[in-house]
Enzyme design. Structure first.
Site, PDB file in Angstrom:
ATOM      1  N   THR A  63     -27.021  35.959  44.498  1.00  0.00           N
ATOM      2  CA  THR A  63     -27.045  37.217  43.758  1.00  0.00           C
ATOM      3  C   THR A  63     -27.250  36.991  42.265  1.00  0.00           C
ATOM      4  O   THR A  63     -26.870  35.966  41.712  1.00  0.00           O
ATOM      5  CB  THR A  63     -25.740  38.021  43.956  1.00  0.00           C
ATOM      6  OG1 THR A  63     -24.705  37.470  43.124  1.00  0.00           O
ATOM      7  CG2 THR A  63     -25.303  38.008  45.412  1.00  0.00           C
ATOM      8  N   THR A  72     -24.871  22.712  31.118  1.00  0.00           N
ATOM      9  CA  THR A  72     -25.574  23.915  31.547  1.00  0.00           C
ATOM     10  C   THR A  72     -25.839  24.772  30.299  1.00  0.00           C
ATOM     11  O   THR A  72     -25.614  24.327  29.178  1.00  0.00           O
ATOM     12  CB  THR A  72     -24.729  24.723  32.553  1.00  0.00           C
ATOM     13  OG1 THR A  72     -23.564  25.228  31.877  1.00  0.00           O
ATOM     14  CG2 THR A  72     -24.294  23.846  33.718  1.00  0.00           C
ATOM     15  N   SER A 112     -13.277  28.575  38.351  1.00  0.00           N
ATOM     16  CA  SER A 112     -12.442  28.807  37.172  1.00  0.00           C
ATOM     17  C   SER A 112     -12.978  27.917  36.054  1.00  0.00           C
ATOM     18  O   SER A 112     -14.177  27.903  35.784  1.00  0.00           O
ATOM     19  CB  SER A 112     -10.969  28.524  37.487  1.00  0.00           C
ATOM     20  OG  SER A 112     -10.155  28.739  36.358  1.00  0.00           O
ATOM     21  N   LYS A 116      -9.747  32.979  33.166  1.00  0.00           N
ATOM     22  CA  LYS A 116      -9.791  31.841  34.083  1.00  0.00           C
ATOM     23  C   LYS A 116      -8.402  31.454  34.590  1.00  0.00           C
ATOM     24  O   LYS A 116      -8.263  30.952  35.712  1.00  0.00           O
ATOM     25  CB  LYS A 116     -10.481  30.654  33.394  1.00  0.00           C
ATOM     26  CG  LYS A 116     -11.967  30.906  33.115  1.00  0.00           C
ATOM     27  CD  LYS A 116     -12.732  31.283  34.378  1.00  0.00           C
ATOM     28  CE  LYS A 116     -14.228  31.422  34.165  1.00  0.00           C
ATOM     29  NZ  LYS A 116     -14.947  31.749  35.407  1.00  0.00           N
ATOM     30  N   ASN A 168     -19.121  32.463  41.464  1.00  0.00           N
ATOM     31  CA  ASN A 168     -19.569  31.660  40.329  1.00  0.00           C
ATOM     32  C   ASN A 168     -19.907  32.504  39.098  1.00  0.00           C
ATOM     33  O   ASN A 168     -19.853  32.025  37.980  1.00  0.00           O
ATOM     34  CB  ASN A 168     -20.798  30.848  40.749  1.00  0.00           C
ATOM     35  CG  ASN A 168     -21.450  30.146  39.584  1.00  0.00           C
ATOM     36  OD1 ASN A 168     -20.892  29.221  39.002  1.00  0.00           O
ATOM     37  ND2 ASN A 168     -22.650  30.584  39.209  1.00  0.00           N
ATOM     38  N   LEU A 180     -24.596  26.147  37.269  1.00  0.00           N
ATOM     39  CA  LEU A 180     -24.117  25.587  38.525  1.00  0.00           C
ATOM     40  C   LEU A 180     -24.560  26.427  39.721  1.00  0.00           C
ATOM     41  O   LEU A 180     -24.815  25.893  40.796  1.00  0.00           O
ATOM     42  CB  LEU A 180     -22.587  25.473  38.497  1.00  0.00           C
ATOM     43  CG  LEU A 180     -21.985  24.488  37.489  1.00  0.00           C
ATOM     44  CD1 LEU A 180     -20.462  24.540  37.547  1.00  0.00           C
ATOM     45  CD2 LEU A 180     -22.470  23.065  37.741  1.00  0.00           C
ATOM     46  N   TYR A 189     -11.196  34.330  27.149  1.00  0.00           N
ATOM     47  CA  TYR A 189     -11.913  33.666  28.235  1.00  0.00           C
ATOM     48  C   TYR A 189     -10.947  32.842  29.078  1.00  0.00           C
ATOM     49  O   TYR A 189     -10.978  32.914  30.325  1.00  0.00           O
ATOM     50  CB  TYR A 189     -13.015  32.760  27.669  1.00  0.00           C
ATOM     51  CG  TYR A 189     -13.681  31.896  28.709  1.00  0.00           C
ATOM     52  CD1 TYR A 189     -14.615  32.431  29.587  1.00  0.00           C
ATOM     53  CD2 TYR A 189     -13.365  30.542  28.830  1.00  0.00           C
ATOM     54  CE1 TYR A 189     -15.209  31.649  30.563  1.00  0.00           C
ATOM     55  CE2 TYR A 189     -13.959  29.749  29.799  1.00  0.00           C
ATOM     56  CZ  TYR A 189     -14.880  30.304  30.658  1.00  0.00           C
ATOM     57  OH  TYR A 189     -15.470  29.513  31.629  1.00  0.00           O
TER      58      TYR A 189
END
Length: 279
Positions: A35, A186, A136, A155, A85, A17, A151
């Site tokens: 970045t 993705t 998130s 989030k 992100n 994304l 994980y």
């Protein structure tokens, strides 16, 4: 009349994304500071553009983050939208994951975003405007995915500080939005993006089944279109009254709605116990 060009600061911009966001924003003529851990890779993927500033940044080094924010303002003169992100998936049963593995996931997914927020906010407060997007996951709203406990915990943490931050910066005319995507097509589930525990425990069959399902069935078959997901984020940035929570994907919407209904049912079932504890 052409609206004023905005400057976006995007972490984790070399894939998924993040990269799609850079691509769409540059096509719209926006300024983009992007970045990654590898600046040359960013340059190769995006190409040359006068509105593009590729930055090599170590997300967990706050001094390094400060340099990246300063370089952005030095080049473009302003900072308007921050998109946290950067992050990675960690798969493994809670018992399987070592302290080091769990802490590394929190360092990137949680503390990395906090480093960016601390460095960006003085500029946004000073100009009394801006928008912070914290990416998130639907896994930040419900955690019943075997193997994704840590994980999901990262989030959930993102949602928690996003909600508090939104209240804290209201007086400065700064908007804050948590993005909760479902499964998007993705590379999130690819081996180079999804870490697995070094020491697996054979007893956790449901976790192994979940791992196989994600790696062999869900991967490359996700329903979410990254192009449409990113377009939705850009649209939200232009909204007069943007949402605090934005679920992306029909799967995320359905899972969130089911969680709300389930929680409501459980809340009412145990209401007598819940309210019995007051003085």
């Amino acid at each position: 009349m052409k609206t004023q060009t905005k400057t976006w600061f995007i972490t984790g911009a070399s894939k998924g994304l993040g990269l799609e966001l850079v691509t769409q924003l540059l096509a719209k003529g926006e300024n983009v500071a992007a970045t990654s851990r590898n600046k040359s890779e960013l340059e190769k993927l995006v190409g040359e553009n006068q509105n593009f500033l590729p930055l090599e940044m170590n997300l967990v080094d706050e001094a390094n983050v400060a340099k990246a924010i300063s370089a952005t303002i030095e080049k473009f003169g302003n900072l308007d939208v921050v998109v946290n992100n950067a992050g990675y998936g960690l798969f493994g049963a809670v018992e399987e994951l070592s302290d080091t593995e769990a802490r590394q996931n929190f360092d990137v997914n949680v503390f990395g975003s906090l480093n960016v927020i601390r460095q960006a906010l003085p500029h946004l407060r000073n100009q009394k405007s801006g928008h912070i997007f914290n990416i998130s996951s639907i896994g930040g709203y419900l955690g019943n995915f075997p193997g994704f406990g840590i994980y999901c915990a990262t989030k959930f943490a993102v949602i928690g500080f996003t909600e508090a931050l939104a209240e804290e910066v209201k007086d400065f005319n700064i908007n804050v939005t948590a993005i909760l995507p479902g499964y998007f097509r993705t590379n999130f589930l690819n081996p180079d993006s999804l870490s697995i525990p070094k020491n697996q425990i054979d007893a956790y069959q449901s976790t192994r089944d979940s791992q196989e399902l994600h790696e062999k069935t869900i991967n490359n078959n996700q329903p979410g279109d990254p192009v449409k997901g990113v377009a939705a984020i850009i649209e939200t940035a232009a909204a007069e009254n943007p949402p605090l929570h934005l679920f992306l994907g029909s799967d995320a919407y359905a899972l969130a709605k089911n969680k709300i209904e389930s929680m409501t049912s459980e809340l009412e079932e145990w209401k007598k116990v819940s309210v019995s504890t007051d003085f």
